[in-house]
Design a protein around this motif. Structure first.
Motif, PDB file in Angstrom:
ATOM      1  N   ALA A 105       1.128  -1.272  -0.071  1.00  0.00           N
ATOM      2  CA  ALA A 105       0.106  -0.413  -0.207  1.00  0.00           C
ATOM      3  C   ALA A 105       1.361   1.457   0.044  1.00  0.00           C
ATOM      4  O   ALA A 105       0.264   2.208   0.206  1.00  0.00           O
ATOM      5  N   GLN A 106       2.331   1.119  -0.183  1.00  0.00           N
ATOM      6  CA  GLN A 106       3.180   2.201   0.220  1.00  0.00           C
ATOM      7  C   GLN A 106       3.972   1.858  -1.334  1.00  0.00           C
ATOM      8  O   GLN A 106       4.736   0.662  -1.306  1.00  0.00           O
ATOM      9  N   THR A 107       4.217   2.780  -1.886  1.00  0.00           N
ATOM     10  CA  THR A 107       5.955   2.678  -2.803  1.00  0.00           C
ATOM     11  C   THR A 107       6.310   2.007  -2.028  1.00  0.00           C
ATOM     12  O   THR A 107       6.987   2.716  -1.562  1.00  0.00           O
ATOM     13  N   PRO A 108       7.100   0.831  -2.785  1.00  0.00           N
ATOM     14  CA  PRO A 108       8.055   0.235  -3.342  1.00  0.00           C
ATOM     15  C   PRO A 108       9.497   0.414  -2.826  1.00  0.00           C
ATOM     16  O   PRO A 108       9.588   2.003  -4.361  1.00  0.00           O
ATOM     17  N   SER A 109      10.285   0.434  -2.818  1.00  0.00           N
ATOM     18  CA  SER A 109      12.312   1.413  -2.921  1.00  0.00           C
ATOM     19  C   SER A 109      12.496   0.429  -4.149  1.00  0.00           C
ATOM     20  O   SER A 109      12.920   1.796  -5.109  1.00  0.00           O
ATOM     21  N   GLY A 110      13.062  -0.215  -4.364  1.00  0.00           N
ATOM     22  CA  GLY A 110      12.894  -1.276  -5.407  1.00  0.00           C
ATOM     23  C   GLY A 110      11.889  -0.617  -6.558  1.00  0.00           C
ATOM     24  O   GLY A 110      11.168  -0.846  -6.849  1.00  0.00           O
ATOM     25  N   ASP A 111      12.370  -2.156  -7.941  1.00  0.00           N
ATOM     26  CA  ASP A 111      11.551  -1.905  -9.081  1.00  0.00           C
ATOM     27  C   ASP A 111      10.583  -2.430  -8.220  1.00  0.00           C
ATOM     28  O   ASP A 111      10.397  -3.646  -7.832  1.00  0.00           O
ATOM     29  N   HIS A 112       9.252  -2.464  -9.115  1.00  0.00           N
ATOM     30  CA  HIS A 112       7.855  -2.408  -9.140  1.00  0.00           C
ATOM     31  C   HIS A 112       7.319  -3.127  -9.759  1.00  0.00           C
ATOM     32  O   HIS A 112       7.029  -2.134 -10.729  1.00  0.00           O
ATOM     33  N   LEU A 113       5.084  -2.995  -9.592  1.00  0.00           N
ATOM     34  CA  LEU A 113       4.635  -3.372 -10.625  1.00  0.00           C
ATOM     35  C   LEU A 113       3.385  -2.107 -10.116  1.00  0.00           C
ATOM     36  O   LEU A 113       3.749  -2.073  -9.019  1.00  0.00           O
ATOM     37  N   VAL A 114       2.971  -1.298 -10.839  1.00  0.00           N
ATOM     38  CA  VAL A 114       1.847  -0.449 -10.340  1.00  0.00           C
ATOM     39  C   VAL A 114       0.278  -0.278 -10.316  1.00  0.00           C
ATOM     40  O   VAL A 114       0.263  -0.829 -11.836  1.00  0.00           O
ATOM     41  N   LEU A 115      -0.484  -0.316  -9.685  1.00  0.00           N
ATOM     42  CA  LEU A 115      -1.638  -1.159 -10.269  1.00  0.00           C
ATOM     43  C   LEU A 115      -2.738  -0.121  -9.735  1.00  0.00           C
ATOM     44  O   LEU A 115      -3.028   0.572  -8.480  1.00  0.00           O
ATOM     45  N   LEU A 116      -3.250   1.015 -10.790  1.00  0.00           N
ATOM     46  CA  LEU A 116      -3.739   1.825 -10.888  1.00  0.00           C
ATOM     47  C   LEU A 116      -5.702   1.610 -10.886  1.00  0.00           C
ATOM     48  O   LEU A 116      -6.183   1.549 -11.870  1.00  0.00           O
ATOM     49  N   ILE A 117      -6.568   1.555 -10.172  1.00  0.00           N
ATOM     50  CA  ILE A 117      -7.526   1.642 -10.141  1.00  0.00           C
ATOM     51  C   ILE A 117      -8.810   2.635  -9.938  1.00  0.00           C
ATOM     52  O   ILE A 117      -8.724   3.427  -9.592  1.00  0.00           O
ATOM     53  N   ASP A 118     -10.035   2.674 -10.941  1.00  0.00           N
ATOM     54  CA  ASP A 118     -10.205   3.878 -10.960  1.00  0.00           C
ATOM     55  C   ASP A 118     -11.661   3.371 -10.789  1.00  0.00           C
ATOM     56  O   ASP A 118     -12.316   2.503 -11.962  1.00  0.00           O
TER      57      ASP A 118
END
Length: 187
Positions: A105-118
């Motif tokens: 639920a918080q931005t990870p420090s390393g490479d990651h994926l982001v899922l934006l939900i609308d």
């Protein structure tokens, strides 16, 4: 001397506003149901920020909209947490269960994926269906778009009570999460 007539006037005015023999309805708290499970894969981690929800739904009370825009606010039925956070956490829990990937639920420090939900629409139809329309966007941490889709889910309601509505929307979110999980690239 002036204090007594003023006190009497206030007592008379307020006496009509207060009802002593009626009890207020107890408040019930609801939450969207989702499985709890631990990640079984190291990554990529999926960051799921709070969902964007329609302004009519941004309140502590459960709000049931119908397809014509009629709004029913359930004063004695409330969400246990803000709906925008509850939707994101619900989908994140489902994704961890379905893919084995960790979610945050918080931005990870390393490479990651982001899922934006609308959440575009969350309502009840005259035919007793709980409807969920959402749009999601899956990106890499650098903002590179991987996929963007809209989903429509509908679950029948046996009754239009808040309990049934919450149960049906939980089922809609589970189905949506299963469809989202199919589009997540696994390493």
């Amino acid at each position: 001397m002036m204090l007594r007539p003023m006190s009497l006037l206030v007592a008379l005015l307020l006496g009509g506003c207060i009802i002593f023999d009626k009890k207020s309805e107890a408040v019930s708290f609801h939450q969207l149901s989702a499985p709890q499970s631990a990640a079984t894969r190291p990554g990529p981690e999926i960051y799921v920020p709070r969902a964007v929800i329609p302004s009519a739904l941004r309140r502590a009370n459960i709000v049931m909209l119908d397809e014509s825009g009629w709004v029913r606010v359930e004063d004695a039925h409330r969400w246990i947490s803000p709906l925008d956070r509850a939707v994101a956490e619900n989908i994140a829990h489902h994704l961890t269960k379905l893919t084995g990937l960790p979610t945050a639920a918080q931005t990870p420090s390393g490479d990651h994926l982001v899922l934006l939900i609308d959440i575009e629409h969350m309502s009840v139809t005259a035919a007793k269906q709980a409807v969920l329309d959402l749009r999601y966007r899956l990106e890499k941490s650098d903002g590179t778009l991987l996929i963007e889709r809209s989903l429509h889910q509908s679950t029948p309601l046996s009754d239009t009570t808040p309990e049934q509505y919450v149960r049906a929307q939980s089922a809609n979110l589970a189905t949506a999460a299963a469809q989202i999980a199919q589009t997540i690239p696994l390493r």
